[in-house]
Design a protein around this motif. Structure first.
Motif, PDB file in Angstrom:
ATOM      1  N   SER A 123      77.360 -96.010 -63.490  1.00  0.00           N
ATOM      2  CA  SER A 123      78.755 -96.105 -63.025  1.00  0.00           C
ATOM      3  C   SER A 123      78.893 -94.625 -63.932  1.00  0.00           C
ATOM      4  CB  SER A 123      79.669 -96.956 -62.597  1.00  0.00           C
ATOM      5  OG  SER A 123      79.779 -97.754 -62.007  1.00  0.00           O
ATOM      6  N   GLN A 125      80.309 -92.803 -66.150  1.00  0.00           N
ATOM      7  CA  GLN A 125      82.162 -91.951 -66.204  1.00  0.00           C
ATOM      8  C   GLN A 125      82.112 -90.739 -67.368  1.00  0.00           C
ATOM      9  OE1 GLN A 125      83.202 -95.650 -68.189  1.00  0.00           O
ATOM     10  NE2 GLN A 125      83.351 -97.021 -66.440  1.00  0.00           N
ATOM     11  N   ASN A 147      78.360 -93.291 -58.982  1.00  0.00           N
ATOM     12  CA  ASN A 147      80.216 -92.941 -59.016  1.00  0.00           C
ATOM     13  C   ASN A 147      80.472 -91.601 -59.229  1.00  0.00           C
ATOM     14  OD1 ASN A 147      83.058 -93.307 -58.777  1.00  0.00           O
ATOM     15  ND2 ASN A 147      83.157 -94.453 -60.751  1.00  0.00           N
TER      16      ASN A 147
HETATM   17  C1  LIG Z   1      84.627 -94.640 -61.209  1.00  0.00           C
HETATM   18  O1  LIG Z   1      84.892 -93.162 -61.680  1.00  0.00           O
HETATM   19  C2  LIG Z   1      86.360 -93.530 -61.619  1.00  0.00           C
HETATM   20  C3  LIG Z   1      87.022 -92.123 -62.686  1.00  0.00           C
HETATM   21  O2  LIG Z   1      86.193 -91.123 -61.941  1.00  0.00           O
HETATM   22  C4  LIG Z   1      86.514 -94.595 -62.536  1.00  0.00           C
HETATM   23  O3  LIG Z   1      88.279 -94.865 -62.224  1.00  0.00           O
HETATM   24  C5  LIG Z   1      85.914 -96.076 -61.833  1.00  0.00           C
HETATM   25  O4  LIG Z   1      85.894 -96.728 -62.251  1.00  0.00           O
HETATM   26  C6  LIG Z   1      84.758 -95.829 -61.312  1.00  0.00           C
HETATM   27  N1  LIG Z   1      83.879 -96.794 -60.155  1.00  0.00           N
HETATM   28  C7  LIG Z   1      83.270 -97.412 -61.321  1.00  0.00           C
HETATM   29  C8  LIG Z   1      82.606 -98.802 -60.545  1.00  0.00           C
HETATM   30  O5  LIG Z   1      82.394 -97.643 -61.736  1.00  0.00           O
END
Ligand SMILES: *[C@@H]1O[C@H](CO)[C@@H](O)[C@H](O)[C@H]1NC(C)=O
Ligand SMILES: *[C@@H]1O[C@H](CO)[C@@H](O)[C@H](O)[C@H]1NC(C)=O
Ligand SMILES: *[C@@H]1O[C@H](CO)[C@@H](O)[C@H](O)[C@H]1NC(C)=O
Ligand SMILES: *[C@@H]1O[C@H](CO)[C@@H](O)[C@H](O)[C@H]1NC(C)=O
Ligand SMILES: *[C@@H]1O[C@H](CO)[C@@H](O)[C@H](O)[C@H]1NC(C)=O
Ligand SMILES: *[C@@H]1O[C@H](CO)[C@@H](O)[C@H](O)[C@H]1NC(C)=O
Ligand SMILES: *[C@@H]1O[C@H](CO)[C@@H](O)[C@H](O)[C@H]1NC(C)=O
Ligand SMILES: *[C@@H]1O[C@H](CO)[C@@H](O)[C@H](O)[C@H]1NC(C)=O
Ligand SMILES: *[C@@H]1O[C@H](CO)[C@@H](O)[C@H](O)[C@H]1NC(C)=O
Ligand SMILES: *[C@@H]1O[C@H](CO)[C@@H](O)[C@H](O)[C@H]1NC(C)=O
Ligand SMILES: *[C@@H]1O[C@H](CO)[C@@H](O)[C@H](O)[C@H]1NC(C)=O
Ligand SMILES: *[C@@H]1O[C@H](CO)[C@@H](O)[C@H](O)[C@H]1NC(C)=O
Length: 849
Positions: A123, A125, A147
């Protein structure tokens, strides 16, 4: 067709996480250290798999020579700059599920050679704008399940070498390709599988239009497309467009396909996945949007519910050159458009019960037709008619059962070259190939056949170059089974059988054959002339039979052989004569899984095995069978030195034995001569002591005994003066070897030798022997004269040869017996005259006279 996606490994993830999490709790700390650092060296110095680490950085035990590093399921969390500086040779890096959330600038900076980077299931970020800097050779980037929501800030615009970008299983909602895509000039595969794309608008794909890519595969499957704005794909060239399970319902699909107007694509794939079907039924007009799409190949896949109406199926695809209908449960072909241009048609896993030959014959341009893997397809009654371009028919892997193969089914299909009926149920082959006599390839493997083997069914296939009847339960009884196949190059008939499990001249006229597979045919014996015609044969597979020997005479004609598979037979050794006839062209020889005898007797063979390691295949399966002590020893690891002592002993004993045998043989052969010499020697010593007991020793054939008694013995012994004759049947001493008798009683005790020569005499070996002794005795002792009495008309040439010089020696007398009064008189005077010479008179005899 799904592209080469990196599918998320959900199931394995759960298991792995569990294992990783539970490790410290379950195992003692020492072991834990080992288990937590499980770096596996897959290929020495090159490939390492270090899964499930809980460290940061590349593990120290991974050397700087590593090219392929798998760190998946490790707990890396974040990558900092120059993170991989210790492994600059990396070409493949797998960081699947490493709980990465951050990739800082220049993390991969040192990986100039990296071609594949896998970041699946992290994921992410934060990605620095320079996160992928330095990856100057990157060809494949996998960002599945990372993500990603938008392409805009993806920092990949400088990856000029990128060929494959996989963005599957993300949350991308827009197909708007940012400007930097124009930089990705090498891109060939772009996947948006399973994202959140709902609308495709004009301009979204402009970056592709500018790059004018001809061969990009674009995957939009498993999105939820609600609308494609007409013009979005106008003037776009694609290699492949995949739209599987991309639309929610019939209406959406119908209108969306209209939006493809203007697209040029090599292959368009539309359909569902078998495990995720949104549209249940095919409805008429569904594909009407495709009339405005230029394509070469159309694939419709995994649609169900065609029962009612397929009339519109070909409406807009009737001029596509290649159509594949896969897993459609299509039960019939209904309307076929006039003047269709379809050249290739394939129906795989359809629901036909009968080969729809009549309908398909309307595709006048058809060149290739395939109906395969249809488990309901069992009947072939209809005829293909007037398909003048048809070259290939593949009806393999169905359940076809029919008789009368293979002419009636193909009426006016003069160009048919390939016919594949393999993997079906039962087919009876009649030998009628009139309509398809130009066939080049015929594949009937794994279909139970009736016909071949019993009579020459292939007689009219003079042009056929490829015939596969493997595993067709064929029993080859007729020697003419393959008659007529004068052009055949490949014959595969593994898994069948031959009458009496014997190959006997079955391949007479196959002089162009270069590949022959007769493996698994239960063969026990191969007749000597079987391969005589196969001088061009390159590959022979005769493995998995029960052959006991490799007879050089059988295999000698195969002068062009390059590969020979003789594995899994019952060979115990390749004798020297066999090794000698292996042609120089041979580059692959498989004699594994035979019953080798590893004994020093076959030292030469075992030596040869060691020398020919490159030639031999499956060496690890070449194992000693006997003697029991050698069981399971690999032939190539047989200890040759263990034979050397033995070898010298063996050769010594062999030589000794030979000498003894030769000696005994000589003794046997020259027994008389030897014995005679011995007696001769002893005779020389004693000759002086012995008197002249007899006036003459008579040698004659026993068949002439009557004459001897009547005409010789009675007149001579009863006449005046009386002469004393030595006759073997009368005067030889019993109990003494005959040769001794001849010498001592005959020659030593007689002044003369009378030889009664007749045809019988000349034919008798014994008489010849006696005469020979007489001759040599005469030479040695200078003694007894030989009186030769020739009885009748005997073969003069033989006589001259037999009597040799003796006849001309002065001491000897040559008399011819003639049954006339006057001649007898002369004969008697001459004979008595000779006998009288040197006769010693005893007094009593003189007194009596
Ligand atoms: C995916 O990214 C979003 C922000 O772009 C974040 O809020 C979310 O938690 C992320 N999902 C995961 C599964 O990490
Ligand atoms: C691996 O590398 C080590 C050290 O560089 C070297 O000693 C060894 O020979 C190499 N092994 C192979 C199989 O190349
Ligand atoms: C990984 O190591 C850190 C300390 O270095 C520790 O706090 C954490 O629990 C470990 N995680 C796992 C899954 O072992
Ligand atoms: C790899 O490490 C060895 C020392 O362990 C060094 O001699 C060699 O130059 C290094 N190779 C590269 C490509 O860095
Ligand atoms: C595209 O490539 C050019 C030339 O290599 C480069 O200057 C530019 O920054 C690249 N664009 C992006 C968005 O990376
Ligand atoms: C297009 O790409 C596919 C694989 O992606 C390849 O098989 C095909 O040969 C390519 N065609 C051309 C014309 O380059
Ligand atoms: C197909 O035909 C059957 C009757 O033959 C009918 O019951 C069914 O509703 C039809 N299905 C469709 C989708 O038209
Ligand atoms: C296919 O091409 C033929 C002539 O080439 C034309 O008559 C026919 O209308 C075309 N059909 C379709 C469905 O485009
Ligand atoms: C015939 O079909 C079978 C099964 O699809 C295939 O394995 C075989 O190669 C085909 N034979 C030929 C000669 O193409
Ligand atoms: C054997 O083949 C030759 C040509 O290769 C042909 O002329 C001859 O008729 C054939 N004989 C048989 C019995 O098929
Ligand atoms: C020979 O045939 C057997 C089975 O019949 C097969 O396993 C083997 O691979 C074949 N050998 C070669 C060299 O193709
Ligand atoms: C040889 O190997 C077979 C199977 O690998 C085994 O069953 C047998 O016991 C072995 N025989 C000897 C003498 O090692």
């Amino acid at each position: 067709m799904p592209g080469p996606l990196k599918m998320p490994r959900r199931g394995s993830f759960a298991l792995w996480t569990l294992v990783v999490l539970l490790q410290p709790a379950l195992v003692p700390s020492q072991l834990a250290g080992y288990l937590l650092n499980p770096c596996l060296e897959v290929i020495p110095n090159k490939t390492f798999r270090c899964m499930g680490l809980n460290v940061s950085g590349v593990p120290a035990e991974v050397p700087n020579t590593t090219q392929n590093l798998d760190l998946s399921f490790s707990n890396l969390k974040s990558l900092g700059s120059n993170y991989f500086s210790s492994v600059p040779e990396l070409q493949i890096l797998d960081l699947t599920r490493c709980q990465l959330h951050t990739i800082e600038d220049n993390s991969f900076k040192d990986l100039h050679k990296l071609s594949t980077l896998i970041l699946t299931a992290n994921s992410l970020q934060y990605r620095g704008t320079a996160a992928f800097y330095g990856l100057t050779s990157l060809k494949k980037l996998v960002l599945v399940e990372t993500n990603i929501t938008s392409l805009t800030d993806l920092p990949i615009g400088h990856l000029h070498t990128l060929q494959e970008l996989n963005l599957g299983h993300n949350n991308i909602a827009s197909l708007k390709l940012p400007k930097y895509f124009t930089n990705l000039t090498s891109l060939r595969h772009l996947s948006f599988l399973s994202n959140k794309i709902t609308y495709i608008s004009k301009g979204d794909l402009d970056a592709l239009r500018e790059a004018n890519r001809l061969n990009l595969t674009l995957v939009l499957s498993l999105n939820n497309i609600k609308y494609i704005q007409p013009g979005s794909f106008a003037k776009i060239h694609l290699g492949e467009l995949v739209l599987r399970s991309s639309f929610e319902n019939f209406n959406v699909m119908h209108t969306s396909l209209q939006g493809l107007t203007g697209l040029q694509v090599t292959r368009l794939i539309v359909g569902e996945f078998s495990n995720s079907q949104r549209l249940v039924d095919f409805q008429s007009g569904l594909l009407s949007g495709l009339c405005q799409v230029q394509m070469q190949e159309f694939v419709l896949i995994c649609f169900r519910g065609f029962e009612n109406n397929t009339d519109t199926l070909f409406n807009c695809i009737g001029n596509v050159s290649s159509i594949r209908l896969v897993d459609l449960q299509l039960e019939e072909v209904s309307e076929v458009p006039m003047f269709s241009q379809v050249k290739q048609l394939e129906c795989k896993k359809c629901k036909f019960k009968e080969v729809p030959a009549v309908k398909l014959s309307l595709f006048k341009e058809l060149r290739v037709l395939r109906i395969t893997k249809s488990k309901h397809l069992n009947s072939f009654q209809q005829k293909f008619e007037s398909l003048s371009n048809l070259e290939v028919i593949d009806l393999s892997e169905n359940r076809l059962t029919f008789t009368g193969c293979c002419s009636p089914q193909f009426h006016k299909c003069p160009n048919l070259k390939h016919l594949n009926l393999s993997f079906n149920s039962d087919i009876s082959v009649t030998g009628d190939f009139t309509n398809v006599k130009d066939l080049l390839y015929l594949d009937l493997q794994h279909t139970k056949l009736l016909g071949p083997g019993s009579y020459p069914v292939f007689l009219s296939l003079q042009k056929l170059i490829y015939l596969d009847i493997s595993y067709t339960r064929t029993l080859v009884k007729s020697q003419c089974t393959f008659c007529g196949l004068n052009s055949l190059q490949v014959l595969k008939m593994a898994g069948n059988s031959f009458e009496n499990n014997k190959l006997a001249n079955n391949f007479k006229n196959l002089s162009h054959l270069h590949t022959l597979d007769i493996s698994s045919c239960k063969l026990v014996q191969v007749d000597p002339s079987t391969f005589d015609a196969l001088s061009e044969l390159k590959e022979l597979n005769i493995s998995n039979n029960k052959l006991l020997s490799f007879d050089p005479v059988v295999y000698k004609p195969l002068r062009a052989l390059t590969a020979l598979d003789f594995s899994n037979n019952q060979l115990s050794v390749l004798l020297e004569s066999a090794l000698e006839i292996l042609p120089d062209s041979l580059v692959q020889l498989d004699i594994s899984q035979n019953l080798f005898e590893c004994s020093c007797v076959y030292l030469n063979f075992l030596k040869w095995i060691k020398e020919k390691q490159e030639l031999l295949q499956n060496k690890e399966l070449m194992i000693c069978h006997t003697p029991a002590s050698m069981n399971n020893v690999s032939l190539s690891s047989f200890d040759l030195s263990s034979c050397h002592l033995d070898a010298s002993t063996v050769s010594f004993s062999v030589i000794t034995l030979l000498a003894v045998v030769v000696f005994l043989f000589l003794i046997y052969k020259y027994y008389f001569q030897l014995y005679y010499s011995l007696v001769l020697l002893s005779g020389c010593k004693h000759s002086a002591e012995r008197g002249d007991t007899y006036d003459a020793f008579v040698i004659h054939s026993s068949k002439d005994q009557e004459w001897v008694i009547k005409e010789l013995v009675e007149p001579l012994e009863g006449g005046t003066p009386p002469f004393q004759l030595c006759l073997y049947y009368r005067d030889f001493l019993p109990g003494i070897p005959i040769v001794t008798n001849i010498i001592q009683e005959g020659f030593l005790s007689s002044r003369n030798v009378i030889a009664v020569i007749s045809t019988n005499f000349l034919e008798s070996k014994w008489c010849s022997f006696e005469f020979d002794i007489a001759q040599s005795w005469q030479l040695v002792e200078g003694k007894a004269g030989i009186i030769m009495i020739v009885l009748e008309e005997v073969n003069k040439a033989l006589l001259r040869q037999r009597l040799g010089l003796s006849r001309y020696l002065k001491r000897n007398t040559y008399l011819e017996w003639k049954n006339k009064e006057i001649s007898r008189h002369i004969f008697w005077r001459q004979l008595t005259g000779v006998l009288l010479e040197g006769k010693k008179w005893n007094h009593e005899a003189v007194k009596l006279m």
